[in-house]
Design a protein around this motif. Structure first.
Motif, PDB file in Angstrom:
ATOM      1  N   ALA A   1       0.837  -1.202   0.000  1.00 20.11           N
ATOM      2  CA  ALA A   1       0.000   0.000   0.000  1.00 20.11           C
ATOM      3  C   ALA A   1       0.869   1.248   0.000  1.00 20.11           C
ATOM      4  CB  ALA A   1      -0.916   0.003   1.223  1.00 20.11           C
ATOM      5  N   VAL A   2       0.535   2.217  -0.828  1.00 26.98           N
ATOM      6  CA  VAL A   2       1.255   3.485  -0.869  1.00 26.98           C
ATOM      7  C   VAL A   2       0.980   4.231   0.435  1.00 26.98           C
ATOM      8  CG1 VAL A   2       1.471   5.713  -2.034  1.00 26.98           C
ATOM      9  CG2 VAL A   2       1.185   3.619  -3.378  1.00 26.98           C
ATOM     10  N   VAL A   3       2.046   4.602   1.137  1.00 26.28           N
ATOM     11  CA  VAL A   3       1.910   5.309   2.415  1.00 26.28           C
ATOM     12  C   VAL A   3       2.623   6.663   2.411  1.00 26.28           C
ATOM     13  CG1 VAL A   3       1.574   3.192   3.736  1.00 26.28           C
ATOM     14  CG2 VAL A   3       3.886   4.122   3.456  1.00 26.28           C
ATOM     15  N   GLY A   4       3.262   7.003   1.290  1.00 30.67           N
ATOM     16  CA  GLY A   4       3.934   8.286   1.198  1.00 30.67           C
ATOM     17  C   GLY A   4       4.462   8.508  -0.198  1.00 30.67           C
ATOM     18  N   TYR A   5       4.849   9.755  -0.452  1.00 29.84           N
ATOM     19  CA  TYR A   5       5.365  10.094  -1.767  1.00 29.84           C
ATOM     20  C   TYR A   5       6.221  11.351  -1.683  1.00 29.84           C
ATOM     21  CZ  TYR A   5       1.603  13.466  -1.650  1.00 29.84           C
ATOM     22  OH  TYR A   5       0.780  14.482  -1.268  1.00 29.84           O
ATOM     23  N   ALA A   6       7.032  11.532  -2.720  1.00 33.17           N
ATOM     24  CA  ALA A   6       7.868  12.725  -2.859  1.00 33.17           C
ATOM     25  C   ALA A   6       7.856  13.137  -4.325  1.00 33.17           C
ATOM     26  CB  ALA A   6       9.298  12.438  -2.420  1.00 33.17           C
ATOM     27  N   PHE A   7       7.743  14.451  -4.552  1.00 32.19           N
ATOM     28  CA  PHE A   7       7.805  15.011  -5.899  1.00 32.19           C
ATOM     29  C   PHE A   7       8.969  15.984  -5.974  1.00 32.19           C
ATOM     30  CE2 PHE A   7       2.935  14.616  -6.198  1.00 32.19           C
ATOM     31  CZ  PHE A   7       3.013  13.429  -6.889  1.00 32.19           C
ATOM     32  N   PHE A   8       9.763  15.851  -7.012  1.00 30.56           N
ATOM     33  CA  PHE A   8      10.892  16.742  -7.274  1.00 30.56           C
ATOM     34  C   PHE A   8      10.735  17.325  -8.671  1.00 30.56           C
ATOM     35  CE2 PHE A   8      12.487  13.835  -4.129  1.00 30.56           C
ATOM     36  CZ  PHE A   8      13.420  14.537  -3.396  1.00 30.56           C
TER      37      PHE A   8
ATOM     38  N   VAL B   1       5.229  13.831   1.570  1.00 33.60           N
ATOM     39  CA  VAL B   1       4.114  13.590   2.485  1.00 33.60           C
ATOM     40  C   VAL B   1       4.069  12.103   2.829  1.00 33.60           C
ATOM     41  CG1 VAL B   1       1.639  13.863   2.902  1.00 33.60           C
ATOM     42  CG2 VAL B   1       2.807  15.434   1.342  1.00 33.60           C
ATOM     43  N   ILE B   2       3.977  11.829   4.122  1.00 31.07           N
ATOM     44  CA  ILE B   2       3.787  10.474   4.631  1.00 31.07           C
ATOM     45  C   ILE B   2       2.420  10.444   5.308  1.00 31.07           C
ATOM     46  CG2 ILE B   2       4.659   8.694   6.214  1.00 31.07           C
ATOM     47  CD1 ILE B   2       6.563   9.277   3.834  1.00 31.07           C
ATOM     48  N   ALA B   3       1.673   9.372   5.102  1.00 32.87           N
ATOM     49  CA  ALA B   3       0.354   9.235   5.733  1.00 32.87           C
ATOM     50  C   ALA B   3       0.487   9.469   7.239  1.00 32.87           C
ATOM     51  CB  ALA B   3      -0.223   7.860   5.453  1.00 32.87           C
ATOM     52  N   PRO B   4      -0.427  10.245   7.831  1.00 37.67           N
ATOM     53  CA  PRO B   4      -0.308  10.574   9.258  1.00 37.67           C
ATOM     54  C   PRO B   4      -0.105   9.368  10.173  1.00 37.67           C
ATOM     55  CG  PRO B   4      -2.030  11.893   8.268  1.00 37.67           C
ATOM     56  CD  PRO B   4      -1.587  10.899   7.217  1.00 37.67           C
TER      57      PRO B   4
END
Length: 160
Positions: free
Chosen positions: A55-62, A75-78
């Motif tokens: 399950a996707v629990v966080g992401y980063a965009f550059f 952002v990481i899921a709270p």
């Protein structure tokens, strides 16, 4: 100690629903669905997701224009915060960027976001500026941070 994550991989259009859900729960002033979709499609953008048990629990965009890259969003899921996932995602992302010609990484963070500022400091970022009243909801300053990746890896630049 067992690793906290199972996979870091490029973000894909099929991840958009998960990214939107995390964004809505994890950000004081969340990006819209269309902003997140545009970021996934950006030609000079890079996005990665981190998964736990599939399950996707966080992401980063550059956004990257070698030799520089800018972290736009992390952002990481709270419910998954404070588990080392942001550090793992940043370590992986910074290594990838450096291997692909990036020498400097920039970012901005809310002045009040002490946890993120501490994380970035331990990753070698230092303050290079401030943008007054940059953020809204609530209004506050953005702290500008920079990491010189070559200098941190023992390949410092010659002094002029």
């Amino acid at each position: 100690m067992q690793k906290a994550w199972s996979d870091i991989r490029p973000a894909q259009a099929g991840d958009l629903d998960s990214i939107v859900a995390i964004e809505q729960r994890g950000m004081a002033a969340p990006w819209t669905d269309s902003q997140l979709a545009a970021e996934l499609a950006a030609k000079n953008g890079s996005g990665w997701v981190i998964e736990v048990a599939g399950a996707v629990v966080g992401y980063a965009f550059f956004r990257t224009s070698p030799p520089e890259s800018e972290l736009l969003h992390l952002v990481i899921a709270p419910e998954r915060q404070r588990q080392g996932l942001a550090r793992s995602l940043m370590d992986w992302s910074l290594q990838y960027l450096e291997q692909n010609g990036v020498c400097t990484c920039l970012l901005e963070v809310r002045d009040s976001n002490k946890a993120a500022r501490q994380l970035y400091a331990t990753l070698g970022f230092s303050q290079v500026g401030r943008r007054k009243k940059y953020y809204c909801g609530p209004v506050e300053d953005a702290v500008l941070l920079q990491r010189d990746m070559k200098e941190l890896n023992g390949e410092g630049h010659e002094n002029a």
